[in-house]
Design a protein around this motif. Structure first.
Motif, mmCIF file in Angstrom:
data_model
loop_
_atom_site.group_PDB
_atom_site.id
_atom_site.type_symbol
_atom_site.label_atom_id
_atom_site.label_comp_id
_atom_site.label_asym_id
_atom_site.label_seq_id
_atom_site.Cartn_x
_atom_site.Cartn_y
_atom_site.Cartn_z
ATOM 1 N N ALA A 157 31.137 20.870 21.581
ATOM 2 C CA ALA A 157 30.040 21.778 21.900
ATOM 3 C C ALA A 157 29.294 22.202 20.636
ATOM 4 C CB ALA A 157 30.571 23.007 22.634
ATOM 5 N N MET A 158 30.047 22.492 19.584
ATOM 6 C CA MET A 158 29.395 22.896 18.335
ATOM 7 C C MET A 158 28.630 21.732 17.723
ATOM 8 S SD MET A 158 30.200 26.023 18.391
ATOM 9 C CE MET A 158 29.691 26.618 16.776
ATOM 10 N N ALA A 159 29.179 20.513 17.825
ATOM 11 C CA ALA A 159 28.498 19.334 17.280
ATOM 12 C C ALA A 159 27.190 19.065 18.016
ATOM 13 C CB ALA A 159 29.415 18.117 17.368
ATOM 14 N N LEU A 160 27.137 19.428 19.294
ATOM 15 C CA LEU A 160 25.924 19.224 20.087
ATOM 16 C C LEU A 160 24.960 20.406 19.976
ATOM 17 C CD1 LEU A 160 27.478 17.682 23.326
ATOM 18 C CD2 LEU A 160 26.076 16.498 21.634
ATOM 19 N N GLY A 161 25.307 21.383 19.137
ATOM 20 C CA GLY A 161 24.444 22.551 18.994
ATOM 21 C C GLY A 161 24.448 23.443 20.210
ATOM 22 N N ARG A 162 25.613 23.563 20.899
ATOM 23 C CA ARG A 162 25.730 24.389 22.096
ATOM 24 C C ARG A 162 26.819 25.445 21.921
ATOM 25 N NH1 ARG A 162 22.994 21.827 26.446
ATOM 26 N NH2 ARG A 162 23.184 23.869 27.404
ATOM 27 N N MET A 169 33.419 28.140 27.633
ATOM 28 C CA MET A 169 34.726 27.525 27.816
ATOM 29 C C MET A 169 35.845 28.419 27.301
ATOM 30 S SD MET A 169 33.947 23.481 27.005
ATOM 31 C CE MET A 169 33.363 23.771 25.324
ATOM 32 N N VAL A 170 35.638 29.011 26.136
ATOM 33 C CA VAL A 170 36.655 29.895 25.560
ATOM 34 C C VAL A 170 36.923 31.080 26.487
ATOM 35 C CG1 VAL A 170 37.166 31.476 23.663
ATOM 36 C CG2 VAL A 170 36.222 29.214 23.178
ATOM 37 N N LEU A 171 35.862 31.674 27.029
ATOM 38 C CA LEU A 171 36.044 32.781 27.964
ATOM 39 C C LEU A 171 36.799 32.327 29.208
ATOM 40 C CD1 LEU A 171 32.676 34.777 27.947
ATOM 41 C CD2 LEU A 171 34.919 35.553 27.169
ATOM 42 N N GLN A 241 33.367 34.723 18.861
ATOM 43 C CA GLN A 241 32.448 33.844 19.603
ATOM 44 C C GLN A 241 31.688 34.621 20.670
ATOM 45 O OE1 GLN A 241 35.422 30.549 20.407
ATOM 46 N NE2 GLN A 241 33.650 29.317 19.834
ATOM 47 N N LEU A 242 32.389 35.540 21.327
ATOM 48 C CA LEU A 242 31.751 36.334 22.375
ATOM 49 C C LEU A 242 30.617 37.176 21.801
ATOM 50 C CD1 LEU A 242 31.608 37.499 25.223
ATOM 51 C CD2 LEU A 242 33.462 39.056 24.613
ATOM 52 N N GLU A 243 30.850 37.806 20.678
ATOM 53 C CA GLU A 243 29.820 38.656 20.076
ATOM 54 C C GLU A 243 28.647 37.828 19.558
ATOM 55 O OE1 GLU A 243 31.970 41.032 17.267
ATOM 56 O OE2 GLU A 243 32.748 42.395 18.813
ATOM 57 N N ALA A 244 28.930 36.623 19.075
ATOM 58 C CA ALA A 244 27.841 35.738 18.655
ATOM 59 C C ALA A 244 26.996 35.313 19.858
ATOM 60 C CB ALA A 244 28.410 34.509 17.944
ATOM 61 N N ALA A 245 27.653 35.067 20.989
ATOM 62 C CA ALA A 245 26.932 34.683 22.203
ATOM 63 C C ALA A 245 26.047 35.832 22.690
ATOM 64 C CB ALA A 245 27.923 34.279 23.292
ATOM 65 N N PHE A 286 28.123 20.897 30.695
ATOM 66 C CA PHE A 286 29.551 20.738 30.408
ATOM 67 C C PHE A 286 29.936 19.260 30.371
ATOM 68 C CE2 PHE A 286 33.847 20.049 32.144
ATOM 69 C CZ PHE A 286 34.567 20.531 31.067
ATOM 70 N N GLY A 287 29.354 18.468 31.281
ATOM 71 C CA GLY A 287 29.655 17.038 31.303
ATOM 72 C C GLY A 287 29.270 16.353 30.005
ATOM 73 N N ALA A 288 28.140 16.753 29.417
ATOM 74 C CA ALA A 288 27.712 16.163 28.140
ATOM 75 C C ALA A 288 28.703 16.509 27.027
ATOM 76 C CB ALA A 288 26.317 16.665 27.783
ATOM 77 N N ILE A 289 29.212 17.742 27.047
ATOM 78 C CA ILE A 289 30.206 18.151 26.043
ATOM 79 C C ILE A 289 31.505 17.385 26.240
ATOM 80 C CG2 ILE A 289 31.646 20.097 25.317
ATOM 81 C CD1 ILE A 289 29.215 21.896 26.004
ATOM 82 N N ARG A 290 31.918 17.236 27.477
ATOM 83 C CA ARG A 290 33.146 16.485 27.773
ATOM 84 C C ARG A 290 33.017 15.035 27.307
ATOM 85 N NH1 ARG A 290 33.927 16.619 33.787
ATOM 86 N NH2 ARG A 290 32.144 15.218 33.623
ATOM 87 N N ASP A 291 31.843 14.424 27.561
ATOM 88 C CA ASP A 291 31.638 13.037 27.125
ATOM 89 C C ASP A 291 31.698 12.916 25.606
ATOM 90 O OD1 ASP A 291 31.358 12.378 29.772
ATOM 91 O OD2 ASP A 291 29.163 12.270 29.727
ATOM 92 N N ARG A 292 31.106 13.880 24.921
ATOM 93 C CA ARG A 292 31.129 13.847 23.454
ATOM 94 C C ARG A 292 32.570 14.016 22.938
ATOM 95 N NH1 ARG A 292 27.692 14.682 18.990
ATOM 96 N NH2 ARG A 292 29.010 14.515 17.132
ATOM 97 N N ALA A 293 33.323 14.920 23.561
ATOM 98 C CA ALA A 293 34.716 15.113 23.150
ATOM 99 C C ALA A 293 35.540 13.850 23.387
ATOM 100 C CB ALA A 293 35.323 16.294 23.900
#
Length: 383
Positions: A157-162, A169-171, A241-245, A286-293
């Motif tokens: 997610a971070m690599a994709l700028g998301r 996901m963390v939450l 992460q929550l506070e950054a969001a 989410f699917g794009a992040i999963r594919d990248r992972a």
């Protein structure tokens, strides 16, 4: 006269099309022949729709459309048991080399509910859908995300700028809430948890001591089963992460914690159809992040981890939350306080998905020793 005749013929053609159901103005309902499956579906919706929740109505409407395509124009009282069993077999027939078991099971459950309603409300004199129909129940999902999978997804997610998607996901695997509830979570729900709210002051002191500012911050949730407000602490990296969001959402003048980074808007809205569209867009993100992972783990030579990630859906993170806490020895009733599950549901999840490992046995012994009463004077006696 010629123009009037032409207009009258055009109107007659419109009425004929309306009666056949091939065309109609949007604000005029299609005429339904009495006693047909479609007519009874219309009556069923009129009677039951006000009593159903939005998501349930959506699920029913989808299945009823399948039933309508199968037998909508047929008289309902002429449909036999053999007709229904043939429909069942067609639903379970492979399509594109795959049996869509969940879809078939869901459609047949709605069919049985619908036929039972029609029988009880005297639309038919016999219920051919009653009794055992030999419907196979799909196996429940068993996927949960391991620590390695969770790390890979956040990195992707971070690599994709998301980063906001990473927070989502963390939450999900930290506080174990449903996707829909997370997406509409307001920033105002993130608040200081005060010391007087703790049952044990020592627990509160330990939580506060771990935070740089000495404050216990958390998300206030209304648990659906008990209808009580519960403040769930969010600590460590999850809090960062929550506070950054929240800061990113506020910069866009949004009120929710999570938002669509591509379109710079909330993931939810009041309009039901638009809300479904945005939910679909969330799943694609989410699917794009999963594919990248998956790609990243395959490049690293870890095909087993890539296969685990490939099977994950966002909804699996709620189960992941329960299993992770179970692995760390958290009692069922405390897990339930965070996720809002019923106690018996927590027990079922842990019984099904929680592996028994040497590490768990070590944790049990460690906790037993730590909590054992001190035997004063034993050392001096033995001496």
């Amino acid at each position: 006269m010629d123009a009037a005749i032409k207009a009258a013929r055009a109107r007659n053609a419109e009425i004929a099309a309306w009666r056949s159901g091939t065309a109609s103005p949007r604000d005029v309902k299609r005429i339904e022949k009495r006693h047909t499956v479609d007519a009874v579906i219309a009556a069923f919706k009129e009677a039951r729709w006000p009593k159903l929740k939005e998501n349930t109505r959506t699920q029913y409407a989808s299945k009823l459309r399948v039933i309508s395509r199968w037998a909508g124009s047929e008289r309902m009282d002429l449909i036999t048991r053999q007709n229904i069993l043939a429909f069942r077999d067609a639903l379970y027939a492979p399509r594109d080399g795959k049996v869509h078991e969940n879809t078939a099971h869901g459609t047949l459950r709605v069919l049985r509910t619908f036929w039972d309603w029609a029988y009880r409300n005297e639309h038919i004199t016999a219920n051919p859908a009653m009794g055992d129909m030999d419907i196979s129940t799909p196996a429940p999902r068993q996927q949960f995300a391991s620590a390695l999978a969770r790390n890979a997804l956040v990195d992707a997610a971070m690599a994709l700028g998301r980063p906001n998607m990473a927070t989502a996901m963390v939450l999900a695997w930290t506080i174990g809430q449903r996707e829909e509830d997370l997406l509409k979570l307001l920033q105002s729900r993130y608040d200081v948890i005060e010391s007087y709210e703790a049952d044990d002051p020592a627990v509160y002191a330990r939580l506060a001591a771990r935070e740089p500012d000495g404050r216990v911050m958390g998300i206030r949730l209304r648990q659906g089963k008990t209808d009580r407000w519960v403040g769930v602490p969010v600590v460590g990296e999850a809090r960062q992460q929550l506070e950054a969001a929240i800061a990113a959402s506020r910069a866009l003048s949004l009120t929710t914690i999570l938002h669509d980074e591509e379109r710079e808007r909330c993931w939810t809205c009041k309009d039901f159809d638009e809300r479904r569209t945005r939910a679909t867009q969330f799943q694609r993100a989410f699917g794009a992040i999963r594919d990248r992972a998956m790609q990243d783990t395959l490049k690293a030579g870890d095909s087993e981890l890539a296969a685990e990630i490939a099977d994950l859906q966002f909804r699996d993170f709620r189960r992941t939350c329960v299993v992770t806490m179970g692995q760390r020895g958290i009692p069922d009733h405390l897990i339930s306080a965070i996720t809002g599950h019923r106690l018996d549901t927590v027990k079922k999840i842990l019984e099904t998905y929680l592996p028994r490992t040497t590490g768990m046995a070590m944790l049990a012994v460690d906790l037993t020793q730590e909590r054992a009463p001190r035997q004063i004077g034993r050392e001096s006696k033995s001496a």
